[in-house]
Design a protein around this motif. Structure first.
Motif, PDB file in Angstrom:
ATOM      1  N   VAL A 146       0.845  -1.206   0.000  1.00 33.07           N
ATOM      2  CA  VAL A 146       0.000   0.000   0.000  1.00 33.07           C
ATOM      3  C   VAL A 146       0.877   1.251   0.000  1.00 33.07           C
ATOM      4  O   VAL A 146       0.630   2.206  -0.750  1.00 33.07           O
ATOM      5  CB  VAL A 146      -0.949  -0.008   1.204  1.00 33.07           C
ATOM      6  N   SER A 147       1.926   1.260   0.835  1.00 38.08           N
ATOM      7  CA  SER A 147       2.822   2.424   0.891  1.00 38.08           C
ATOM      8  C   SER A 147       3.605   2.581  -0.407  1.00 38.08           C
ATOM      9  O   SER A 147       3.793   3.703  -0.895  1.00 38.08           O
ATOM     10  CB  SER A 147       3.791   2.283   2.067  1.00 38.08           C
ATOM     11  N   ARG A 160      -3.314   2.935 -10.451  1.00 35.33           N
ATOM     12  CA  ARG A 160      -3.825   1.730  -9.794  1.00 35.33           C
ATOM     13  C   ARG A 160      -4.294   2.040  -8.375  1.00 35.33           C
ATOM     14  O   ARG A 160      -3.622   2.726  -7.618  1.00 35.33           O
ATOM     15  CB  ARG A 160      -2.732   0.666  -9.716  1.00 35.33           C
ATOM     16  N   PRO A 161      -5.459   1.516  -7.982  1.00 33.71           N
ATOM     17  CA  PRO A 161      -5.909   1.710  -6.595  1.00 33.71           C
ATOM     18  C   PRO A 161      -5.061   0.882  -5.636  1.00 33.71           C
ATOM     19  O   PRO A 161      -4.317  -0.008  -6.049  1.00 33.71           O
ATOM     20  CB  PRO A 161      -7.362   1.217  -6.621  1.00 33.71           C
ATOM     21  N   LEU A 168       0.747  -7.094  -5.802  1.00 36.35           N
ATOM     22  CA  LEU A 168       0.570  -5.784  -6.436  1.00 36.35           C
ATOM     23  C   LEU A 168       0.892  -5.944  -7.912  1.00 36.35           C
ATOM     24  O   LEU A 168       1.980  -6.392  -8.282  1.00 36.35           O
ATOM     25  CB  LEU A 168       1.514  -4.758  -5.800  1.00 36.35           C
ATOM     26  N   LEU A 169      -0.068  -5.609  -8.775  1.00 37.50           N
ATOM     27  CA  LEU A 169       0.095  -5.777 -10.219  1.00 37.50           C
ATOM     28  C   LEU A 169      -0.069  -4.442 -10.925  1.00 37.50           C
ATOM     29  O   LEU A 169      -1.055  -3.739 -10.706  1.00 37.50           O
ATOM     30  CB  LEU A 169      -0.937  -6.776 -10.755  1.00 37.50           C
ATOM     31  N   TYR A 170       0.910  -4.115 -11.771  1.00 37.61           N
ATOM     32  CA  TYR A 170       0.814  -2.940 -12.636  1.00 37.61           C
ATOM     33  C   TYR A 170       0.851  -3.407 -14.082  1.00 37.61           C
ATOM     34  O   TYR A 170       1.588  -4.338 -14.428  1.00 37.61           O
ATOM     35  CB  TYR A 170       1.979  -1.983 -12.399  1.00 37.61           C
ATOM     36  N   CYS A 171       0.073  -2.748 -14.928  1.00 36.67           N
ATOM     37  CA  CYS A 171       0.077  -3.100 -16.345  1.00 36.67           C
ATOM     38  C   CYS A 171      -0.233  -1.866 -17.177  1.00 36.67           C
ATOM     39  O   CYS A 171      -0.561  -0.805 -16.649  1.00 36.67           O
ATOM     40  CB  CYS A 171      -0.940  -4.209 -16.640  1.00 36.67           C
ATOM     41  N   GLY A 172      -0.097  -2.013 -18.480  1.00 36.35           N
ATOM     42  CA  GLY A 172      -0.455  -0.941 -19.396  1.00 36.35           C
ATOM     43  C   GLY A 172       0.280   0.355 -19.153  1.00 36.35           C
ATOM     44  O   GLY A 172       1.496   0.399 -19.027  1.00 36.35           O
ATOM     45  N   ALA A 173      -0.495   1.435 -19.059  1.00 41.65           N
ATOM     46  CA  ALA A 173       0.086   2.764 -18.891  1.00 41.65           C
ATOM     47  C   ALA A 173       0.846   2.877 -17.579  1.00 41.65           C
ATOM     48  O   ALA A 173       1.866   3.570 -17.503  1.00 41.65           O
ATOM     49  CB  ALA A 173      -1.006   3.827 -18.962  1.00 41.65           C
ATOM     50  N   ASP A 174       0.391   2.191 -16.534  1.00 41.67           N
ATOM     51  CA  ASP A 174       1.090   2.262 -15.247  1.00 41.67           C
ATOM     52  C   ASP A 174       2.501   1.698 -15.357  1.00 41.67           C
ATOM     53  O   ASP A 174       3.446   2.257 -14.793  1.00 41.67           O
ATOM     54  CB  ASP A 174       0.308   1.500 -14.167  1.00 41.67           C
ATOM     55  N   SER A 175       2.662   0.585 -16.048  1.00 47.17           N
ATOM     56  CA  SER A 175       4.005   0.014 -16.194  1.00 47.17           C
ATOM     57  C   SER A 175       4.903   0.954 -16.997  1.00 47.17           C
ATOM     58  O   SER A 175       6.103   1.078 -16.719  1.00 47.17           O
ATOM     59  CB  SER A 175       3.953  -1.369 -16.848  1.00 47.17           C
ATOM     60  N   SER A 176       4.333   1.654 -17.984  1.00 45.67           N
ATOM     61  CA  SER A 176       5.107   2.625 -18.757  1.00 45.67           C
ATOM     62  C   SER A 176       5.542   3.797 -17.877  1.00 45.67           C
ATOM     63  O   SER A 176       6.672   4.288 -17.984  1.00 45.67           O
ATOM     64  CB  SER A 176       4.279   3.152 -19.933  1.00 45.67           C
ATOM     65  N   ARG A 177       4.657   4.249 -17.013  1.00 45.65           N
ATOM     66  CA  ARG A 177       4.996   5.357 -16.117  1.00 45.65           C
ATOM     67  C   ARG A 177       6.057   4.941 -15.104  1.00 45.65           C
ATOM     68  O   ARG A 177       6.949   5.729 -14.766  1.00 45.65           O
ATOM     69  CB  ARG A 177       3.733   5.837 -15.397  1.00 45.65           C
ATOM     70  N   ILE A 178       5.963   3.705 -14.622  1.00 48.69           N
ATOM     71  CA  ILE A 178       6.981   3.201 -13.695  1.00 48.69           C
ATOM     72  C   ILE A 178       8.330   3.110 -14.401  1.00 48.69           C
ATOM     73  O   ILE A 178       9.365   3.465 -13.825  1.00 48.69           O
ATOM     74  CB  ILE A 178       6.549   1.829 -13.129  1.00 48.69           C
TER      75      ILE A 178
END
Length: 270
Positions: A146-147, A160-161, A168-178
């Motif tokens: 969460v943190s 992502r909420p 914890l899963l990131y995909c799409g635009a979130d993975s690009s931003r990371i």
């Protein structure tokens, strides 16, 4: 006479630096105690063990277990190094560890990259025949995740909420931003060898496959779609204008990238 202990820089974590926080991130999930005074760093990635070994100026050999695909350095009698790591939060049961909120923003990208290099599962996923993206999955205790997600929302603008469980899963635009965030200091990263190149190569920006050898960045298409939606254009018209074969493909890509349906996007932006 007994053997002299092998050397290691036990004071490596005394001074804040990009290298220090990258190595701390790598240790956060992989720290293993060895008796009362020792320390083991273990990873399935030999290159990561070698990075940690070099940064600590360790003279210890890397031990490899081929059947388990694991590699480690075993450091005997390093009480100060171990106590320093514990003071930085690398202690106790993994379920009780907390995200180190004391890290300055200028070092946060290096810490998270070290954590991801050590622990995150990064892979490419085909969501449909038109959409391919990078997925980032990390397992840890929920409080830590969460943190971490809050930090990535603040500094990398992920959408992502907060996670509900220990994944914890990131995909799409979130993975690009990371990707943009953790590799933002790429010249220094390459010169100091503070990354795993094969993991970096697994990151791609969302792409729309319009032909066998022609890849058009899907993120740009969705940004154009947002403008057209606000102007009042229908989704079916937008999908045709942007080159999607079917409106359903456009709607699916829009949700994967933005985390919202077109209806919810319009509700929040009109």
């Amino acid at each position: 006479m007994g053997r002299l202990p092998k050397r290691v820089n036990e004071h490596f974590f005394d001074r804040e630096s990009k290298e220090m926080y990258y190595v701390l991130g790598a240790f956060y999930k992989k720290h293993i105690e060895d008796g009362e005074r020792g320390l083991i760093f273990k990873s399935r990635h030999r290159d990561l063990v070698n990075i940690v070994k070099n940064k600590l100026r360790s003279k210890h050999a890397i031990n490899s277990h081929t059947t388990k695909s694991s590699h480690c350095i075993q450091m005997k009698a390093v009480p100060y190094l171990r106590s320093k790591l514990e003071s930085l939060g690398v202690k106790g049961d993994m379920e009780d560890r907390e995200f180190p909120n004391f890290i300055p923003e200028i070092y946060l990208d290096h810490y998270i990259r070290g954590l991801f290099d050590a622990q995150a599962n990064i892979c490419l996923v085909n969501y449909s025949e038109n959409v391919i993206a990078t997925n980032i999955n990390l397992r840890f205790n929920n409080k830590f995740l969460v943190s971490l997600n809050e930090m990535l929302k603040k500094y990398a603008n992920v959408s992502r909420p907060a996670p509900m469980g220990n994944d914890l899963l990131y995909c799409g635009a979130d993975s690009s931003r990371i990707y943009d965030f953790i590799y933002r200091d790429m010249e220094y990263i390459e010169n100091s060898w503070l990354y795993l190149p094969f993991k970096k190569k697994l990151f791609i920006h969302f792409e729309y496959k319009s032909g066998k050898n022609n890849h058009i960045p899907c993120l740009k298409k969705i940004e154009e779609a947002k403008k057209l939606l606000i102007e009042g254009r229908k989704g079916s018209d937008i999908s045709s204008k942007l080159g999607y074969s079917y409106p359903e493909s456009f709607y699916r890509a829009f949700k994967h990238i933005t985390g919202q349906t077109t209806r919810l996007f319009l509700r929040e932006n009109l």
